[in-house]
Design a protein around this motif. Structure first.
Motif: not given
Length: 154
Positions: A14-23, A45-52
């Motif tokens: 469930n990591n967030q890359a702030a304004i850049a997007g998910d994971a 890596i998990f928590g979002y539909p797109v993780n990197c």
């Protein structure tokens, strides 16, 4: 740039890359001197539909993403994994450092799924790896001793 040991055995939940997007998002300058490559091995890596997303990611093998991560392209990666990871709750699971971790539960697909050539001797808690290493930061079945915290007088 992560070296093989620095990018190994991570659990990104469930990591967030702030304004850049998910994971996780790689956005360093792309030059010959600084290629900006994020290398992953034995990572979950998990928590979002797109993780990197972003610049360059390179899988060194045995990575799992529950959601897409296009850079997980080796034959031994699991991209867009749809099964249950069977991870316990985020809690203190013992160890040298007083931190919360996600411990694989019995039957987890992370158990013994790591690349033996990239296995580190200890997990995030400083507990010894057991047999073939697990994917992620915490080893199932490893003995992690509790940290004795000094009492603080008030």
């Amino acid at each position: 740039m992560f070296t093989r040991s620095q990018g190994a055995h991570a659990t990104l939940a469930n990591n967030q890359a702030a304004i850049a997007g998910d994971a996780i998002y790689e956005d360093s300058p792309q030059t010959r001197a600084n290629p900006g490559v994020v290398q992953l091995v034995n990572t979950v890596i998990f928590g979002y539909p797109v993780n990197c997303d972003g610049g360059l990611f390179q899988s060194l093998g045995r990575d799992l993403s529950q959601g897409s991560c296009a850079s997980l392209s080796t034959a031994i990666d699991r991209d867009a994994f749809t099964g249950d990871l069977l991870l316990g709750n985020l809690t203190y699971n013992g160890g040298r450092f007083p931190m919360q971790t996600l411990l694989p539960q019995p039957g987890s697909p992370l158990i013994d799924a790591g690349d033996p050539t990239a296995c580190q001797a200890t997990d995030q808690r400083d507990a010894s790896r057991v047999g073939t290493c697990d994917l992620g930061a915490v080893e199932y079945g490893a003995r992690a001793f509790a940290v004795l915290m000094p009492l603080i007088k008030r």
